[in-house]
Design a protein around this motif. Structure first.
Motif, PDB file in Angstrom:
ATOM      1  N   ALA A 123       0.830  -1.200   0.000  1.00 31.79           N
ATOM      2  CA  ALA A 123       0.000   0.000   0.000  1.00 31.79           C
ATOM      3  C   ALA A 123       0.868   1.255   0.000  1.00 31.79           C
ATOM      4  N   HIS A 124       1.917   1.247   0.811  1.00 32.12           N
ATOM      5  CA  HIS A 124       2.804   2.404   0.903  1.00 32.12           C
ATOM      6  C   HIS A 124       3.502   2.671  -0.425  1.00 32.12           C
ATOM      7  N   ALA A 125       3.925   1.625  -1.123  1.00 23.63           N
ATOM      8  CA  ALA A 125       4.601   1.793  -2.411  1.00 23.63           C
ATOM      9  C   ALA A 125       3.679   2.445  -3.434  1.00 23.63           C
ATOM     10  N   ILE A 126       2.423   2.021  -3.477  1.00 23.52           N
ATOM     11  CA  ILE A 126       1.466   2.598  -4.420  1.00 23.52           C
ATOM     12  C   ILE A 126       1.190   4.051  -4.071  1.00 23.52           C
ATOM     13  N   GLU A 127       0.929   4.333  -2.795  1.00 20.88           N
ATOM     14  CA  GLU A 127       0.638   5.711  -2.373  1.00 20.88           C
ATOM     15  C   GLU A 127       1.782   6.653  -2.740  1.00 20.88           C
ATOM     16  N   GLN A 128       3.021   6.248  -2.462  1.00 22.22           N
ATOM     17  CA  GLN A 128       4.165   7.114  -2.719  1.00 22.22           C
ATOM     18  C   GLN A 128       4.371   7.338  -4.219  1.00 22.22           C
ATOM     19  N   ALA A 129       4.105   6.343  -5.033  1.00 20.81           N
ATOM     20  CA  ALA A 129       4.237   6.502  -6.483  1.00 20.81           C
ATOM     21  C   ALA A 129       3.224   7.509  -7.007  1.00 20.81           C
ATOM     22  N   VAL A 130       1.999   7.444  -6.505  1.00 19.58           N
ATOM     23  CA  VAL A 130       0.957   8.391  -6.918  1.00 19.58           C
ATOM     24  C   VAL A 130       1.317   9.798  -6.474  1.00 19.58           C
ATOM     25  N   LEU A 131       1.738   9.951  -5.224  1.00 17.76           N
ATOM     26  CA  LEU A 131       2.102  11.271  -4.715  1.00 17.76           C
ATOM     27  C   LEU A 131       3.271  11.869  -5.496  1.00 17.76           C
ATOM     28  N   GLN A 132       4.242  11.044  -5.837  1.00 15.40           N
ATOM     29  CA  GLN A 132       5.383  11.535  -6.600  1.00 15.40           C
ATOM     30  C   GLN A 132       4.941  12.049  -7.967  1.00 15.40           C
ATOM     31  N   HIS A 133       4.053  11.312  -8.622  1.00 19.63           N
ATOM     32  CA  HIS A 133       3.546  11.722  -9.934  1.00 19.63           C
ATOM     33  C   HIS A 133       2.853  13.076  -9.834  1.00 19.63           C
ATOM     34  N   LEU A 134       1.999  13.239  -8.827  1.00 19.04           N
ATOM     35  CA  LEU A 134       1.248  14.482  -8.682  1.00 19.04           C
ATOM     36  C   LEU A 134       2.156  15.660  -8.352  1.00 19.04           C
ATOM     37  N   ARG A 135       3.123  15.449  -7.496  1.00 20.79           N
ATOM     38  CA  ARG A 135       4.030  16.543  -7.131  1.00 20.79           C
ATOM     39  C   ARG A 135       4.916  16.937  -8.299  1.00 20.79           C
ATOM     40  N   GLU A 136       5.347  15.960  -9.092  1.00 16.81           N
ATOM     41  CA  GLU A 136       6.149  16.280 -10.274  1.00 16.81           C
ATOM     42  C   GLU A 136       5.312  17.027 -11.311  1.00 16.81           C
ATOM     43  N   ALA A 137       3.986  16.830 -11.277  1.00 19.05           N
ATOM     44  CA  ALA A 137       3.090  17.544 -12.185  1.00 19.05           C
ATOM     45  C   ALA A 137       2.730  18.927 -11.645  1.00 19.05           C
ATOM     46  N   GLY A 138       3.242  19.275 -10.464  1.00 15.56           N
ATOM     47  CA  GLY A 138       3.035  20.611  -9.915  1.00 15.56           C
ATOM     48  C   GLY A 138       1.880  20.752  -8.943  1.00 15.56           C
ATOM     49  N   HIS A 139       1.315  19.649  -8.476  1.00 12.02           N
ATOM     50  CA  HIS A 139       0.186  19.715  -7.545  1.00 12.02           C
ATOM     51  C   HIS A 139       0.679  19.639  -6.100  1.00 12.02           C
ATOM     52  N   GLY A 140       0.485  20.731  -5.357  1.00 10.49           N
ATOM     53  CA  GLY A 140       0.835  20.750  -3.945  1.00 10.49           C
ATOM     54  C   GLY A 140      -0.384  20.472  -3.084  1.00 10.49           C
ATOM     55  N   PRO A 141      -0.211  20.384  -1.766  1.00  4.80           N
ATOM     56  CA  PRO A 141      -1.338  20.134  -0.858  1.00  4.80           C
ATOM     57  C   PRO A 141      -2.402  21.224  -0.957  1.00  4.80           C
ATOM     58  N   HIS A 142      -3.654  20.829  -0.918  1.00  2.00           N
ATOM     59  CA  HIS A 142      -4.768  21.785  -0.982  1.00  2.00           C
ATOM     60  C   HIS A 142      -5.120  22.311   0.406  1.00  2.00           C
ATOM     61  N   LEU A 143      -5.097  21.438   1.410  1.00  4.04           N
ATOM     62  CA  LEU A 143      -5.412  21.841   2.772  1.00  4.04           C
ATOM     63  C   LEU A 143      -4.133  22.089   3.559  1.00  4.04           C
ATOM     64  N   ASN A 144      -4.275  22.653   4.758  1.00  7.41           N
ATOM     65  CA  ASN A 144      -3.110  22.898   5.597  1.00  7.41           C
ATOM     66  C   ASN A 144      -3.243  22.155   6.918  1.00  7.41           C
ATOM     67  N   ARG A 145      -2.201  22.240   7.734  1.00  8.46           N
ATOM     68  CA  ARG A 145      -2.170  21.510   8.995  1.00  8.46           C
ATOM     69  C   ARG A 145      -3.286  21.952   9.946  1.00  8.46           C
ATOM     70  N   GLU A 146      -3.643  23.237   9.894  1.00 10.34           N
ATOM     71  CA  GLU A 146      -4.700  23.734  10.781  1.00 10.34           C
ATOM     72  C   GLU A 146      -6.057  23.144  10.419  1.00 10.34           C
TER      73      GLU A 146
END
Length: 221
Positions: A123-146
């Motif tokens: 599960a972790h391998a799949i999640e990290q691959a998806v996140l890497q793809h999105l970040r390389e495409a320029g998508h940052g987090p929409h929400l914040n820690r608060e």
């Protein structure tokens, strides 16, 4: 610039802190907030915690006695939050203390789809691959820690990244990574014949063929 400089630590001091936590660095130190590839000297697995997490009590995810269990069955999930106009990808266990989906549901998130795996490593391998793809495409987090204390870094604006797009990426990476992830030398972890999938509206439905949408659809975002 000042903030980045403040996160800097002498590389030798940083490496010493990692080794004190039982982690041998595999690459040069960057900053305290950058993932740092290391080898756990206890279990031999490769992990990538930040120095900041190690200094606040973190350690090897495989050896941890709390939190997400990389050895137990787990799932990748995609959720939506209509009020925040957000989507999220995440991983969690399938029962007990690792059941993160129910935790997010109590905060207004709705499950769109999930995929079940034999272990948390998969599960972790799949999640990290998806996140890497999105970040390389320029998508940052929409929400914040608060707004969302736990899991905000895996959220995206729903107008830019839809739940369907996230599901397509998950399916594509399931096909791409099957049988290839080796957290321990010589030990293949991904076992596609043991995977199953459930959607938020049809929990018993079997997973459709992986990569059905096709890689040619990924440039949509």
């Amino acid at each position: 610039m000042r903030a980045a400089q403040a996160r800097k630590t002498d590389p030798e001091v940083a490496a010493a802190d990692m080794r004190a936590a039982g982690l041998e660095p595999l690459e040069p130190y960057v900053t305290s907030t950058n993932p740092w590839r290391c080898r756990c000297t206890t279990c031999g697995n490769e992990v990538a915690p930040t120095l900041m997490k190690i200094r606040t009590g973190g350690g090897c995810r495989f050896c941890a006695s709390h939190g997400f269990d990389l050895i137990a069955p787990a799932r990748v999930y995609v959720m939506q939050h209509h009020q925040h106009n957000a989507v999220k990808i995440g991983i969690g266990g399938t029962a007990g203390r690792n059941e993160r989906v129910n935790h997010h549901r109590r905060s207004g998130w709705v499950l769109a789809r999930d995929w079940h795996f034999a272990t948390g490593v998969e599960a972790h391998a799949i999640e990290q691959a998806v996140l890497q793809h999105l970040r390389e495409a320029g998508h940052g987090p929409h929400l914040n820690r608060e707004t969302m204390p736990n899991g905000w870094t895996e959220t995206f604006h729903a107008d830019l990244v839809t739940a369907t797009m996230l599901a397509t990426l998950v399916e594509t990476n399931i096909a791409d990574l099957a049988g290839t992830v080796q957290p321990v030398p010589g030990r293949t972890i991904l076992r596609p014949e043991r995977w199953s999938v459930r959607s938020g509206t049809a929990a018993s439905r079997r997973r459709p063929p992986a990569n059905k949408a096709g890689r040619d659809q990924l440039p949509l975002f």
